[in-house]
Design an enzyme around this catalytic site. Structure first.
Site, mmCIF file in Angstrom:
data_model
loop_
_atom_site.group_PDB
_atom_site.id
_atom_site.type_symbol
_atom_site.label_atom_id
_atom_site.label_comp_id
_atom_site.label_asym_id
_atom_site.label_seq_id
_atom_site.Cartn_x
_atom_site.Cartn_y
_atom_site.Cartn_z
ATOM 1 C CE1 TYR A 1 -5.259 6.209 -4.167
ATOM 2 C CE2 TYR A 1 -5.134 3.817 -3.990
ATOM 3 C CZ TYR A 1 -5.414 5.049 -3.428
ATOM 4 O OH TYR A 1 -5.877 5.123 -2.131
ATOM 5 C CB SER B 1 -8.641 7.782 -2.271
ATOM 6 O OG SER B 1 -7.545 8.687 -2.326
HETATM 7 P P1 NAP Z 1 -2.787 -1.473 3.347
HETATM 8 O O1 NAP Z 1 -2.289 -1.458 4.738
HETATM 9 O O2 NAP Z 1 -1.867 -1.793 2.219
HETATM 10 O O3 NAP Z 1 -4.061 -2.437 3.282
HETATM 11 C C1 NAP Z 1 -4.573 -2.801 2.047
HETATM 12 C C2 NAP Z 1 -5.117 -4.187 2.199
HETATM 13 O O4 NAP Z 1 -5.650 -4.623 0.973
HETATM 14 C C3 NAP Z 1 -4.065 -5.176 2.642
HETATM 15 O O5 NAP Z 1 -4.423 -5.655 3.884
HETATM 16 C C4 NAP Z 1 -4.138 -6.297 1.610
HETATM 17 O O6 NAP Z 1 -4.285 -7.563 2.207
HETATM 18 C C5 NAP Z 1 -5.438 -6.030 0.892
HETATM 19 N N1 NAP Z 1 -5.375 -6.473 -0.508
HETATM 20 C C6 NAP Z 1 -4.666 -5.939 -1.500
HETATM 21 N N2 NAP Z 1 -4.862 -6.640 -2.633
HETATM 22 C C7 NAP Z 1 -5.719 -7.661 -2.335
HETATM 23 C C8 NAP Z 1 -6.299 -8.734 -3.070
HETATM 24 N N3 NAP Z 1 -6.033 -8.905 -4.371
HETATM 25 N N4 NAP Z 1 -7.130 -9.590 -2.426
HETATM 26 C C9 NAP Z 1 -7.386 -9.429 -1.107
HETATM 27 N N5 NAP Z 1 -6.871 -8.427 -0.344
HETATM 28 C C10 NAP Z 1 -6.048 -7.565 -0.963
HETATM 29 O O7 NAP Z 1 -3.380 -0.042 2.978
HETATM 30 P P2 NAP Z 1 -4.351 0.950 3.747
HETATM 31 O O8 NAP Z 1 -3.660 2.256 3.753
HETATM 32 O O9 NAP Z 1 -4.846 0.352 5.019
HETATM 33 O O10 NAP Z 1 -5.541 1.032 2.672
HETATM 34 C C11 NAP Z 1 -6.790 0.474 2.889
HETATM 35 C C12 NAP Z 1 -7.724 1.134 1.895
HETATM 36 O O11 NAP Z 1 -7.742 2.548 2.118
HETATM 37 C C13 NAP Z 1 -7.282 0.957 0.438
HETATM 38 O O12 NAP Z 1 -8.407 0.812 -0.400
HETATM 39 C C14 NAP Z 1 -6.591 2.287 0.119
HETATM 40 O O13 NAP Z 1 -6.614 2.586 -1.266
HETATM 41 C C15 NAP Z 1 -7.458 3.226 0.889
HETATM 42 N N6 NAP Z 1 -6.859 4.518 1.203
HETATM 43 C C16 NAP Z 1 -5.688 4.591 1.898
HETATM 44 C C17 NAP Z 1 -5.180 5.855 2.211
HETATM 45 C C18 NAP Z 1 -3.909 6.043 2.978
HETATM 46 O O14 NAP Z 1 -3.406 7.194 3.009
HETATM 47 N N7 NAP Z 1 -3.348 5.028 3.592
HETATM 48 C C19 NAP Z 1 -5.865 6.998 1.815
HETATM 49 C C20 NAP Z 1 -7.027 6.868 1.068
HETATM 50 C C21 NAP Z 1 -7.523 5.615 0.779
HETATM 51 P P3 NAP Z 1 -3.081 -8.529 2.672
HETATM 52 O O15 NAP Z 1 -1.820 -7.735 2.615
HETATM 53 O O16 NAP Z 1 -3.505 -8.887 4.058
HETATM 54 O O17 NAP Z 1 -3.118 -9.679 1.721
HETATM 55 C C1 GCO Z 2 -0.156 8.959 -2.841
HETATM 56 C C2 GCO Z 2 -0.858 8.355 -1.668
HETATM 57 C C3 GCO Z 2 -2.356 8.595 -1.744
HETATM 58 C C4 GCO Z 2 -2.982 8.038 -0.504
HETATM 59 C C5 GCO Z 2 -4.422 8.247 -0.510
HETATM 60 C C6 GCO Z 2 -4.773 9.687 -0.490
HETATM 61 O O1 GCO Z 2 0.728 8.288 -3.408
HETATM 62 O O2 GCO Z 2 -0.499 10.106 -3.155
HETATM 63 O O3 GCO Z 2 -0.591 6.964 -1.565
HETATM 64 O O4 GCO Z 2 -2.844 7.971 -2.902
HETATM 65 O O5 GCO Z 2 -2.736 6.694 -0.396
HETATM 66 O O6 GCO Z 2 -5.095 7.542 -1.481
HETATM 67 O O7 GCO Z 2 -6.112 9.764 -0.098
#
Ligand code: NAP
Ligand code: GCO
Length: 263
Positions: free
Chosen positions: A157, A144
């Protein structure tokens, strides 16, 4: 281009029933890989299967809590028996809890680290022996921009994602000699269910203050889309990145490079 082909490869993307994981898995499939993904529950896994089917991808779904090493080992054995040995692991499953540190229970803090930092170690440790035996593999950890920057309320986080950056570099150091490339992708602010609370419109219909804040902090002047992660995922999963190791590829619209628009 052959370098970016994933023909004949088997990829496991964790937490890929929707969101960023789903988009990356779809891209790896379009590049030729066979896709396995997991969810924490049956309902989400089945919904994910339907979504893959809608776009013509024959993914295989598993229910597995990534925090549970026994369950992870059983899932990997099932994937190996049903599809084949894993060539590409994407540690995508992740959670966030936005709570001021003084109010956050230690158990809550520990749970975020269990999913976001310990689970990638569990998964990587579980797939590495097969990759070592077979002469190589690809591991991609979804970090992230919070692997580099902090902000209020996301102590667990950001600590986890910062640790995941260093786990990526350490495993790259240990396994590089086995032709295993371990890299990270660091998304910026991406429009998924995880960030939905930060983008909800105000009762008067005006943008969420955080939404406006992120737009002002991002040179691209937009939130990222899950599709923005497709190309980086294919690159790091393919032969095109065979000499890239221990690298965190930030996909953030430039937010990490920018002091932010003058108010
Ligand atoms: P999301 O839609 O909430 O997807 C996260 C997934 O993780 C969900 O599908 C959930 O699966 C799965 N998960 C959570 N806990 C779990 C567990 N104990 N066992 C198995 N599966 C589990 O979020 P996203 O935004 O797509 O995030 C995906 C990744 O990108 C994460 O690592 C997040 O930290 C990272 N990220 C996101 C952002 C952003 O801005 N969105 C930015 C930087 C990094 P189910 O709900 O299907 O069970
Ligand atoms: C927040 C956001 C971020 C994004 C992401 C940024 O609360 O600031 O959720 O943490 O999810 O990880 O890269």
């Amino acid at each position: 281009m052959v370098k970016f082909s994933l023909d004949g490869k088997i990829a496991l993307i964790t937490g890929a029933a929707h969101g960023i994981g789903f988009s990356m898995a779809a891209a790896l499939a379009k590049a030729g890989a066979k896709i396995a993904f997991n969810s924490s529950n049956e309902a989400s896994m089945n919904k994910g299967l339907e979504e893959y089917k809608k776009i013509g991808i024959n993914a295989k779904g598993y229910v597995c809590d990534v925090r549970d090493e026994k369950a992870v080992k059983a899932m990997i054995e099932s994937i190996t028996n049903e599809i084949g040995e894993i060539d590409i692991l994407v540690n995508n499953a992740g959670i966030i809890r936005r709570i001021p540190a003084v109010d956050m229970d230690v158990e809550e803090y520990r749970n975020v680290l269990d999913v976001d930092l310990v689970a990638p170690f569990i998964l990587s440790k579980a797939v590495a022996p097969s990759m070592i035996r077979r002469g190589g593999g690809k591991i991609i950890n979804i970090c992230s921009l919070m692997s580099e920057l902090g902000r209020e309320t996301v102590s667990a986080y950001a600590a986890a994602k910062g640790g995941l950056k260093m786990l990526t570099r350490t495993l790259a150091s240990e396994w590089g000699k086995h032709n295993i490339q371990v890299n990270g992708i660091g998304p910026g602010y991406i429009a998924t269910s995880q960030t939905a609370p930060l983008r909800e419109k105000q009762t008067d219909g005006s943008p969420h203050p955080f939404d406006s804040f992120i737009i002002a902090k991002t040179p691209a002047e937009r939130w990222g889309k899950p599709e923005d992660l497709e190309g980086p995922a294919v690159f790091l999963a393919s032969d095109a990145s065979d000499f890239v190791n221990g690298h965190i590829l930030y996909v953030d619209g430039g937010i990490l490079a920018y002091i932010g628009k003058q108010p």
